[in-house]
Every structure is written in C-alpha cells, then in structure tokens.
Design a protein around this motif. Structure first.
Motif, mmCIF file in Angstrom:
data_model
loop_
_atom_site.group_PDB
_atom_site.id
_atom_site.type_symbol
_atom_site.label_atom_id
_atom_site.label_comp_id
_atom_site.label_asym_id
_atom_site.label_seq_id
_atom_site.Cartn_x
_atom_site.Cartn_y
_atom_site.Cartn_z
ATOM 1 N N ASP A 509 0.872 -1.338 -0.027
ATOM 2 C CA ASP A 509 -0.057 -0.010 -0.102
ATOM 3 C C ASP A 509 0.829 1.122 0.185
ATOM 4 O O ASP A 509 0.480 2.249 -0.619
ATOM 5 C CB ASP A 509 -1.073 -0.003 1.356
ATOM 6 C CG ASP A 509 -1.938 -1.031 1.201
ATOM 7 O OD1 ASP A 509 -2.219 -1.365 0.079
ATOM 8 O OD2 ASP A 509 -2.573 -1.295 2.142
ATOM 9 N N GLN A 510 1.954 1.272 0.784
ATOM 10 C CA GLN A 510 2.896 2.629 1.041
ATOM 11 C C GLN A 510 3.587 2.661 -0.583
ATOM 12 O O GLN A 510 3.750 3.654 -0.913
ATOM 13 C CB GLN A 510 3.698 2.156 2.021
ATOM 14 C CG GLN A 510 4.774 3.246 2.155
ATOM 15 C CD GLN A 510 4.111 4.730 2.423
ATOM 16 O OE1 GLN A 510 2.888 4.507 3.256
ATOM 17 N NE2 GLN A 510 4.433 5.687 2.182
ATOM 18 N N SER A 511 4.070 1.529 -1.029
ATOM 19 C CA SER A 511 4.627 1.515 -2.446
ATOM 20 C C SER A 511 3.675 1.975 -3.492
ATOM 21 O O SER A 511 4.120 3.138 -4.252
ATOM 22 C CB SER A 511 5.169 0.164 -2.945
ATOM 23 O OG SER A 511 5.795 0.178 -3.908
ATOM 24 N N THR A 516 1.488 6.612 -6.541
ATOM 25 C CA THR A 516 0.298 7.558 -6.836
ATOM 26 C C THR A 516 0.964 8.916 -6.774
ATOM 27 O O THR A 516 0.188 10.117 -7.537
ATOM 28 C CB THR A 516 -0.873 7.064 -6.012
ATOM 29 O OG1 THR A 516 -1.085 5.813 -6.456
ATOM 30 C CG2 THR A 516 -1.898 7.903 -6.415
ATOM 31 N N GLU A 517 1.560 9.483 -5.654
ATOM 32 C CA GLU A 517 1.892 10.575 -5.281
ATOM 33 C C GLU A 517 2.690 11.253 -6.303
ATOM 34 O O GLU A 517 2.696 12.321 -6.687
ATOM 35 C CB GLU A 517 2.557 10.694 -3.956
ATOM 36 C CG GLU A 517 2.823 12.227 -3.587
ATOM 37 C CD GLU A 517 3.783 12.004 -2.220
ATOM 38 O OE1 GLU A 517 3.543 13.030 -1.516
ATOM 39 O OE2 GLU A 517 4.614 11.434 -2.033
ATOM 40 N N ALA A 518 3.800 10.253 -6.911
ATOM 41 C CA ALA A 518 4.606 10.799 -7.935
ATOM 42 C C ALA A 518 3.732 11.189 -9.309
ATOM 43 O O ALA A 518 4.025 12.089 -9.942
ATOM 44 C CB ALA A 518 5.665 9.833 -8.195
ATOM 45 N N VAL A 519 2.594 10.186 -9.624
ATOM 46 C CA VAL A 519 2.015 10.680 -10.759
ATOM 47 C C VAL A 519 1.213 12.065 -10.648
ATOM 48 O O VAL A 519 1.153 12.607 -11.479
ATOM 49 C CB VAL A 519 1.004 9.392 -10.949
ATOM 50 C CG1 VAL A 519 -0.201 9.703 -11.937
ATOM 51 C CG2 VAL A 519 1.797 8.302 -11.258
ATOM 52 N N LEU A 536 3.240 2.894 -12.115
ATOM 53 C CA LEU A 536 2.140 2.486 -11.208
ATOM 54 C C LEU A 536 1.077 1.396 -11.713
ATOM 55 O O LEU A 536 0.473 0.614 -11.007
ATOM 56 C CB LEU A 536 1.229 3.625 -10.869
ATOM 57 C CG LEU A 536 -0.073 3.676 -9.980
ATOM 58 C CD1 LEU A 536 0.162 3.218 -8.568
ATOM 59 C CD2 LEU A 536 -0.576 5.097 -9.963
ATOM 60 N N ALA A 537 0.724 1.485 -13.073
ATOM 61 C CA ALA A 537 -0.019 0.618 -13.690
ATOM 62 C C ALA A 537 0.539 -0.645 -13.527
ATOM 63 O O ALA A 537 -0.112 -1.866 -13.322
ATOM 64 C CB ALA A 537 -0.263 0.876 -15.065
ATOM 65 N N ARG A 538 1.853 -0.916 -13.846
ATOM 66 C CA ARG A 538 2.360 -2.266 -13.470
ATOM 67 C C ARG A 538 2.469 -2.896 -12.147
ATOM 68 O O ARG A 538 2.175 -3.929 -11.885
ATOM 69 C CB ARG A 538 3.928 -2.258 -14.204
ATOM 70 C CG ARG A 538 4.187 -2.126 -15.483
ATOM 71 C CD ARG A 538 5.673 -1.929 -15.761
ATOM 72 N NE ARG A 538 5.914 -1.558 -17.199
ATOM 73 C CZ ARG A 538 7.125 -1.359 -17.734
ATOM 74 N NH1 ARG A 538 8.229 -1.259 -16.660
ATOM 75 N NH2 ARG A 538 7.316 -1.142 -18.987
#
Length: 731
Positions: A509-511, A516-519, A536-538
């Motif tokens: 979840d943290q990963s 998500t934050e980077a996106v 993130l999609a991968r």
C-alpha cells in the motif's frame, strides 16, 4: 601549506594563502629523499561533525541577534552577505566573502556565527579552524578556544598543522608548574602521533614531540619517540636518524636509553671487553718481564670506552631499522610526489590527480594482501629445527603486521578523502574496504559522506540506503532516501527506490501510495507523468491484481500525453495479458485508439501488426480475422506500403530496413541501447550502473535505458507474418 608548483599565490580552501613549494617548511632543505626533493603539504582525516538535523538544517542559518557578548550591532553588510550564503549554502565563494568581511570588521559575534556555519559545511578547511581558535583566544576565551580546537580535530584528525596549533595553545595557556600539566601535554602528543603520525608529512609533529621531551629533561622519553619515528616512512626520514645520532652522542647512554636496553647492552659490551682484555693479557704476559705483576683494573666501573661501545651497538641496531624504513620510503616516494594538492578545496581535481590517488590506493591495498599472505604462508619445506626457530617471529608478524598495515591503509584513505572529499568514487572505495571489517565503521563513513560532503549526490545515498536495508535497518534506509529526495527533488530513480523498498518490506500500500503521489505531482511534466503512470500501472496489475485500476491509470495518462506511444504499448500489453475470450474487443479498441493518435507511421504499423497477431491467435471466427487483416492492409497502403513488400517478397520480415531502424531511434523519446528481442514490457532489464552525472537528470528521459526501448521489436512485437503466407489472399 604548499600549493602545486607553478601556481600563483591564492587563497586556498583551507583559509590560508597558498605558498610556493620552497616555503612550505623551513627544514625541507635537510631532507635527502631517495629520488628527488619533495615539499611538505599537510592534510587531514575526516571524522565529520554531525549535527542532529544535518548540515543543511535551515535553523542553523538563523541570523545572529543584533547584540551578543556585548559586541554591539552587526556590521552594515553582514546581513546581505549572510543571506547570500544562506540562499546558496554550497556556494563556497559566498562563504569566503562573508568570512573575509567579518575578519576585516573584527566583529566577534558575526565572525563567530559565520565561522561556525561555514565549518559545519566545510569541516576540512583546517585554516579556518585555526582562525576560529585565534578569534576566541584574542577575545580571552581560552576554554572556548580549546573547545573549538577539539571540534576541529574531530573533523580533521590528520591535520598536522591543527595538532601543532592545539599543542601551542595548551603550552601558552596551561600552568606548567602544575604536576598534571606535563602529563596532559604528553597525552595530547600521543593522541596526535596516533592520529596523524603515519602521515607522510608528519615530520614537524614528531620533531616537536622530541624537542618538548628534551625540554622537560626526559631524555629516555625523547629516545623512545625517536625510535618510533625511525620506523615511520615520512618525507624527512633521514633527518630523524641524524637527530637520533646527535641525541645519542650528546648524552650518556644511561640517560638516553631505557633501563632494559642499557643493561642488556652494558652486559654485552662488558663481556666483549673481558674477552678482549683476556686476549691482551695473554699477549702481555708473554712480553712482561719475569716477576712483574699485571696492573689491577677496578671491577664494575663504566669507562668511556665502554660507553662508546654501547653507543656503537645502539647505532648498529638502529641502522637496520633505518635501512628498512628507507626502503619503505623509496616505495612510496613517486606516489607522494604525484600528489600536488593533498588538502581540501572545492575546485575540481584534474584527471591526473584522481588517477594518482587511485594508483596509490591500489598499490597500498596490494601491499596489505601481499604482507598478509606472506605472514600466514608456511614454508614449503623446512626442518623441525628451522620451523621451531621461525615459529615465534612468524606468529609475532601475524599479530602485528596486519593491524599496522590496516591502520596505514586507513590513514591513506583518510588523506585521500580530504583532497577528494567531493568525489563519490573514493567514498565508495573506502566503504568497500571497511565493509568486511565493521558495519559501524561503514555506517560512520556513509554519514560523513552524505551529511557533510555529498548531500546532493544520489549514488552514494542510494548505496547507503541499500547498505542499511541489507543490514535490517529499514527505518534508516527510508530516512536516507527521503533526505535525498528532499535535497534533489524530481529525481525519478529516488522515488522508484523508495517504492521498491516499501514493496520489499511487504508494504504494498505504501509503495502504491508513493507512485500515486509521484503521478499526481508530475502532471505538469508529461513525460515524467507517463513514466510514473506506467510504473504504477504495472504495480497494480502484477502485484495488486487490479486490472481495472491499472487500465484507468494508463487511460488517464493518455489524456495528458496522447502522443506517448509507450503508454499505448503498455495499455495494449495490459489488454492482451488478460483472458483472450474477454479481451478481443478491448484489444481492438486499444489498437484503434493508437491508430487515431498522433503517433509515427512506424509505431502505428507495429500496433496494427500486434492487433492482427492477437486476432490470428485468439479470435473465434475467420471473418473477424480477415476483417482485421483487411484493415491492416489498408493502413499499409496509406502509410506507403513499406510492410507489404516485406510480407509478399523474399525479404526477411524479421529484419527492418536501416531507414526504418534509424527512424525508430530518432522518433523514440530517448536514445537507448536496444534490448534483447522478445523481452516483455512488464519485465524490464536490470538497471546499469548509474553514471556520475545522473544527478543532473531530473526527469523521465534520463532513465530511458532502464524502462523504455527505442524499437518496439524489443517488446516482442516484431512482425512475423511469414508463417501465414498464402493463408490470406494477396492484396
């Protein structure tokens, strides 16, 4: 200190004018080195100061109060210069301008604040430590001056100049009539020679120690110190031997030698004298007239002849030590001669200087391995008597040689890390050397490198994080990467390392949250946004097993970057990796969307081929396959028919033409080395070793060789239609 030959006088990074080689040391003309004369240049080791919040803590830049220590208002231009240094804390010139201004104004408060902040960032500048000590001493703060000196020696313990400055401070402030004062001075001398005595340019420190012991009337101690320095390869090694002989000839052996050695040599020489006298007596007896008795010789008296014999024996023993040490000096001389700037400076070193340090380290490490192997290797053939005779010295060598050589190598590394403190490669070498010996020492080296000297260099920080993770300290590994990302915002690899760390720790979840934050934070930079979206999609698809969310991430990214072919390719890979019975429509929709996007002709042909391949493999009716095939043929005609010739001719369709290949490379987002064909996009190749200038890359393009390939054939999507020749009607 001495600067490189031929350089004009300038202010060095240590805060002192650089001198010509000839003025580096008054006694340099006494040196008789084996190859050629060298000048003395003093450096120092590094045990850096470590403030709790790190050297870049903004709180440490708070402007000093207007009144402090009764020093009145701050000088007029102080706040302007202070702010300039605060705004660019790694701009060395801004700091030196501030320090020079404070020194000219002779303002204690501003000088104290400026020196304290500067030395927190550049602790290897020993000249400024000396200025700080002198500032406090002139103000009458002797205790504070001593504290500053100790702080400086903790930061740069190899600085011979700073040790001498500290000793002179104590000699000038301590009451030598007190019984504890000489013991304290002697203790500081011992600390100094342990810390810096193996430095090739430590001669002045040894000389001062010897002269001080003589002034105290401790001739035996002076002899002991001279004995120690005779075994140390230093620049002025020959002058130490000359001083030893002068010292021995200027005092009675009983005063200069330790009791054990004196009694041993006295007994040996008296025994030799007795043998000589017996031989002389026998000769005299034959020549003496009959009836005349031999003259009596008083027993137990030490004649001058006996003293001279003792001196000769002492010198004979030291001759062997001196010759061995001279051999060690000869081995190191050309390495030392190649080093032109042994002190710290922010100016880059040239390649020859960097190579000189690497070569010196290589040689010293090779010496350690050779000495260790020789000390532990048993003789191939030896008699029992020879083995027994050699056992004791070999055991002593095993116990003493390795620690001694290890200490010498550490000293050389520390010397190197003064001149080369701003180069990651040398810190990495030091860490690799320490890693087999002590985890705590490795951690301390990483702290010094990352918190003080290299706060913005990514490689050394990521190595530190890897080290901490490997040793089970995930909290510290997280902190290291977080600090690096704060110091170098926008560096994609750091966010990826943080996400990977959490994934390996079982914190999926943290990963996901980090990616998500980077996106979200990279929407203003489409290329970087696409990069993080793919990652993130991968993660969502491969580990989260959430195909719908992964699809949504890629589709959202395409809204921002509709021309990014890598997003389409990853979306297509996502669709074809699902249940083929339910994915046919989604695959064709993805292909249609890619064909309608502003992509290159080459990319569109590849997408069309991939759609046709999927239809051939999984569609349930021949009509649907033929429909896709016809659409593909229309596309080839529209784009120039480049693929039809390959399909219907004799040319191998697996080999694109040179023009197509060069076009694909030119039109791809970045240049990268083509990967092995048929590697799926979801399993990128392992990352190569990062180059030294990776820190300059703050976006997606710098990592193209990790995750993106210039030719889609690398993804396994190259055309392979030769197997259906004759299956479809020619068109």
């Amino acid at each position: 200190m001495a600067a490189a030959e031929g350089r004009e006088e300038e202010m060095s990074g240590n805060g002192e004018p650089e001198e010509s080689p000839g003025s580096a040391m008054e006694t340099s003309e006494d040196s008789a080195p084996p190859p050629a004369e060298m000048t003395e240049e003093n450096g120092g080791g590094t045990v850096a100061l470590e403030p709790p919040d790190g050297p870049d803590n903004p709180a440490s830049f708070a402007a000093p109060a207007a009144t402090e220590d009764g020093d009145g208002e701050l000088p007029a231009d102080f706040e302007r210069l202070w702010k300039a240094a605060h705004d660019s804390p790694r701009d060395f010139t801004s700091w030196t301008d501030l320090l020079q201004y404070c020194e000219q104004e002779t303002h204690i408060t501003s000088s104290r604040r400026a020196l304290g902040a500067f030395l927190q960032r550049y602790p290897l500048c020993y000249g400024y430590w000396k200025k700080f000590v002198d500032l406090e001493r002139r103000a009458g703060n002797n205790d504070r001056a001593e504290e500053v000196c100790i702080e400086g020696l903790q930061a740069i313990p190899l600085s011979v100049d700073l040790w001498i400055h500290y000793i002179n401070l104590l000699l000038g402030t301590l009451d030598m009539n007190l019984p504890e004062s000489p013991s304290r001075i002697r203790g500081v001398f011992e600390d100094a020679v342990v810390a810096a005595g193996l430095d090739f340019h430590s001669d002045r420190l040894w000389d001062l120690y010897v002269e001080w012991e003589k002034e105290q009337g401790n001739m035996k101690n002076a002899t002991t110190v001279l004995d120690r320095v005779l075994k140390v390869p230093t620049q002025l090694y020959n002058t130490h031997y000359d001083k030893f002989k002068q010292h021995l000839n200027g005092h009675e052996p009983k005063e200069a030698l330790c009791p054990e050695e004196y009694e041993e040599l006295r007994a040996l020489c008296r025994q030799s004298q007795k043998a000589e006298r017996a031989e002389q007596a026998q000769e005299a007896e034959e020549e003496r007239p009959p009836g005349e008795e031999e003259p009596a010789t008083p027993e137990g008296t030490d004649t001058e002849d006996l003293m001279q014999k003792i001196r000769e024996q002492v010198q004979l023993r030291r001759d062997k030590i001196y010759q061995d040490n001279e051999g060690e000096v000869r081995k190191r001389w050309h390495f030392e001669e190649a080093i032109k700037r042994p002190y710290f400076h922010v100016k880059p070193l040239d390649r020859l200087q960097l190579r000189a340090w690497h070569t010196y380290l290589d040689w010293e490490l090779a010496q350690l391995h050779t000495d260790t192997r020789d000390s532990t290797q048993e003789p191939t053939q030896a008699t029992p008597e020879e083995s027994e005779a050699a056992a004791r010295p070999r055991k002593a060598s095993q116990e003493a040689a390795v620690p001694r050589d290890d200490h010498r190598i550490r000293i050389l590394f520390e010397r190197c890390l003064i001149a080369c403190a701003l180069y990651e490669e040398f810190w990495t070498r030091y860490v690799q050397y320490l890693e087999v010996q002590s985890v705590d020492e490795v951690r301390a080296a990483y702290r010094r490198a990352c918190r003080i000297h290299l706060p913005s260099k990514p490689n050394i920080h990521m190595q530190w994080a890897t080290f901490e993770e490997r040793n089970g300290d995930l909290t510290e590994a997280r902190r290291v990467l977080e600090v690096l990302e704060k110091n170098v915002p926008g560096l994609a690899i750091v966010r990826l390392r943080r996400a990977a760390l959490e994934r390996r720790a079982g914190q999926l979840d943290q990963s996901e949250a980090l990616l998500t934050e980077a996106v979200a934070e990279s929407k203003e930079r489409p290329t970087l946004h696409a990069f993080f979206s793919i990652k993130l999609a991968r993660l969502l698809l491969k580990l989260g097993r959430d195909r719908s969310r992964a699809r949504r991430v890629l589709q959202d990214a395409l809204e921002i970057s509709p021309e990014n072919d890598k997003l389409y390719m990853n979306l297509l890979e996502l669709e074809v990796s699902g249940d083929p019975r339910a994915s046919a429509e989604a695959v064709q929709e993805c292909v249609t969307r890619a064909l309608a996007a502003p992509l290159t002709s080459h990319a569109k042909i590849l997408f069309s081929e991939r759609g046709l391949q999927f239809a051939e493999d999984y569609n349930n009716s021949i009509q649907s396959v033929l429909s896709v095939y016809e659409e593909h043929q229309k596309l080839l005609k529209e784009l120039g028919g480049t693929k039809r010739e390959a399909e219907n001719g004799d040319e191998d369709p697996e080999k694109p033409s040179k023009s197509e290949e060069s076009s694909a490379v030119a039109e791809s987002a970045t240049e990268a080395t083509p990967a092995t064909p048929h590697v799926p996009i979801t399993t990128p190749p392992p990352p190569p070793v990062m180059a030294a200038d990776v820190s300059a890359q703050t976006g997606y393009a710098g990592y193209s060789s990790w995750y993106q390939q210039p030719q889609y054939g690398s993804y396994g999507y190259q055309s392979s239609w030769n197997y259906n020749q004759g299956y479809y009607p020619p068109s």
